[in-house]
Design an enzyme around this catalytic site. Structure first.
Site, mmCIF file in Angstrom:
data_model
loop_
_atom_site.group_PDB
_atom_site.id
_atom_site.type_symbol
_atom_site.label_atom_id
_atom_site.label_comp_id
_atom_site.label_asym_id
_atom_site.label_seq_id
_atom_site.Cartn_x
_atom_site.Cartn_y
_atom_site.Cartn_z
ATOM 1 N N CYS A 1 -3.754 -0.818 -2.054
ATOM 2 C CA CYS A 1 -4.034 0.592 -2.334
ATOM 3 C C CYS A 1 -4.931 0.710 -3.564
ATOM 4 O O CYS A 1 -4.584 0.217 -4.647
ATOM 5 C CB CYS A 1 -2.700 1.294 -2.593
ATOM 6 S SG CYS A 1 -2.853 3.001 -3.098
ATOM 7 N N CYS B 1 -11.283 3.376 -1.184
ATOM 8 C CA CYS B 1 -9.999 3.846 -0.666
ATOM 9 C C CYS B 1 -9.721 3.110 0.639
ATOM 10 O O CYS B 1 -10.645 2.856 1.430
ATOM 11 C CB CYS B 1 -10.064 5.354 -0.415
ATOM 12 S SG CYS B 1 -8.592 6.017 0.390
ATOM 13 N N ASP C 1 0.867 -1.179 0.000
ATOM 14 C CA ASP C 1 0.000 0.000 0.000
ATOM 15 C C ASP C 1 0.902 1.227 0.000
ATOM 16 O O ASP C 1 2.108 1.132 0.281
ATOM 17 C CB ASP C 1 -0.900 -0.003 1.244
ATOM 18 C CG ASP C 1 -1.775 1.243 1.308
ATOM 19 O OD1 ASP C 1 -2.469 1.533 0.317
ATOM 20 O OD2 ASP C 1 -1.756 1.959 2.331
ATOM 21 N N SER C 2 0.304 2.379 -0.258
ATOM 22 C CA SER C 2 1.077 3.613 -0.227
ATOM 23 C C SER C 2 1.517 3.963 1.199
ATOM 24 O O SER C 2 2.397 4.797 1.379
ATOM 25 C CB SER C 2 0.234 4.757 -0.800
ATOM 26 O OG SER C 2 -1.001 4.828 -0.114
ATOM 27 N N HIS D 1 -8.581 4.003 3.370
ATOM 28 C CA HIS D 1 -8.865 4.704 4.624
ATOM 29 C C HIS D 1 -10.368 4.770 4.967
ATOM 30 O O HIS D 1 -10.720 5.056 6.100
ATOM 31 C CB HIS D 1 -8.339 6.141 4.560
ATOM 32 C CG HIS D 1 -6.849 6.232 4.577
ATOM 33 N ND1 HIS D 1 -6.057 5.590 3.658
ATOM 34 C CD2 HIS D 1 -5.996 6.896 5.408
ATOM 35 C CE1 HIS D 1 -4.782 5.861 3.915
ATOM 36 N NE2 HIS D 1 -4.723 6.644 4.973
ATOM 37 N N GLU E 1 -5.835 10.093 8.839
ATOM 38 C CA GLU E 1 -4.459 9.977 9.365
ATOM 39 C C GLU E 1 -4.234 10.897 10.563
ATOM 40 O O GLU E 1 -3.286 10.731 11.321
ATOM 41 C CB GLU E 1 -3.445 10.230 8.246
ATOM 42 C CG GLU E 1 -3.569 9.153 7.187
ATOM 43 C CD GLU E 1 -2.271 8.738 6.535
ATOM 44 O OE1 GLU E 1 -1.244 9.397 6.764
ATOM 45 O OE2 GLU E 1 -2.295 7.751 5.785
HETATM 46 N N1 DGL Z 1 -4.036 3.958 -0.187
HETATM 47 C C1 DGL Z 1 -4.649 5.002 -0.972
HETATM 48 C C2 DGL Z 1 -5.849 4.449 -1.726
HETATM 49 O O1 DGL Z 1 -6.474 3.485 -1.317
HETATM 50 C C3 DGL Z 1 -5.022 6.188 -0.104
HETATM 51 C C4 DGL Z 1 -3.829 6.978 0.412
HETATM 52 C C5 DGL Z 1 -3.019 7.595 -0.703
HETATM 53 O O2 DGL Z 1 -3.493 8.551 -1.346
HETATM 54 O O3 DGL Z 1 -1.926 7.110 -0.951
HETATM 55 O O4 DGL Z 1 -6.199 4.978 -2.755
#
Ligand code: DGL
Length: 270
Positions: free
Chosen positions: A75, A186, A12-13, A188, A154
């Protein structure tokens, strides 16, 4: 040659993919998992496709070097931009969150009107729209980018009144377009489920891509004969590209258990 005792690789990012790993642990408790959070380069959601693809390829290379049996792109933004490229360049199965989320939404909708929320990148990629249309051309799809949601979560403001107010603005389209199903596109957003369902009420069904991805992953491992047969709880290892301490501290919010141990790596070597 892949064997069932190899770990599953997940990237993931940053932190958000822990919502995905949480569902994988729930469904596949005996699997060993290696998680990579690219915390040095987060967010991906506001970056261009070329950059995200480059990062995703490096992340996947790191995981394949760890001898994983498959790669999960937790992600949404990375999955939206890079799943095809990764499938071309990896010699093992690669799974993203988009298709499983789209499939679950198509199954759930009664009115044929689906909403999608995600980062700017995910929404602009149209990946969810294309995946839904591949399954059923006649479904109407309405999208809304929600770039403020990631920083709010976050900040641990996932139940904050400010977040509620912002969500009311972002989610207005759900009523205007009379959708009956909303994809939380997403990593989050599962943390915002309470606020989102309070605003939308019980008539609009929420699709959590993390849950549907875990189900798809279980199906894939069964199909490929790669389910881990150990009776012990699987081992979970976490790597980040920056700030392991922050990852550890915030990680519990996402995973609901301790994220430990966390090791720092230099992704530019991959
Ligand atoms: N993990 C990213 C997503 O699901 C969200 C956070 C980011 O922008 O890197 O798109």
């Amino acid at each position: 040659m892949k064997t069932n005792s190899q770990p599953i690789g997940i990237f993931d990012s940053g932190l958000g993919g822990l919502t995905v790993i949480k569902e994988i642990i729930h469904l596949l408790p005996h699997e060993d998992l290696i998680y990579l959070g690219d915390t040095a380069r987060v967010p991906y959601g506001e970056k261009c496709p070329e950059t995200v693809i480059k990062y995703a390829l490096q992340n996947a290379k790191f995981l394949t070097n760890k001898k994983v049996k498959c790669v999960v792109i937790a992600c949404n933004t990375a999955a939206a931009f890079s799943l095809e490229k990764l499938n071309e360049s990896l010699s093992l199965s690669c799974l993203g969150v988009i298709e499983p989320g789209a499939e679950a939404a198509v199954k759930a909708t009664r009115s044929g009107k689906i909403g999608i929320i995600g980062t700017t990148g995910t929404i602009e990629s149209n990946a969810y729209v294309k995946a839904i249309k591949r399954l059923n051309q006649s479904i109407e799809v309405f999208c809304q980018a929600c770039p403020l949601f990631v920083p709010l979560v976050e900040e641990a403001w996932h139940v904050h009144p400010i977040t509620h107010q912002i969500a009311e603005i972002y989610l207005r389209f759900c009523f205007e377009k009379s959708i009956d199903t909303l994809i939380l596109g997403c990593t989050h957003y599962p943390l915002l489920k309470k606020i989102i369902s309070d605003i939308l009420g019980p008539e609009i069904f929420l699709i959590d891509s993390a849950i549907t991805l875990a189900e798809k992953l279980a199906g894939l491992l069964i199909k490929e004969g790669l389910l881990n047969s150990q009776s012990l709880q699987g081992k979970h290892t976490f790597f980040v590209t920056d700030m392991p301490k922050k990852f550890y501290n915030l990680g519990k919010l996402f995973l609901k258990e301790n994220v430990f141990p966390v090791e720092h790596i230099d992704i530019t070597n991959y």
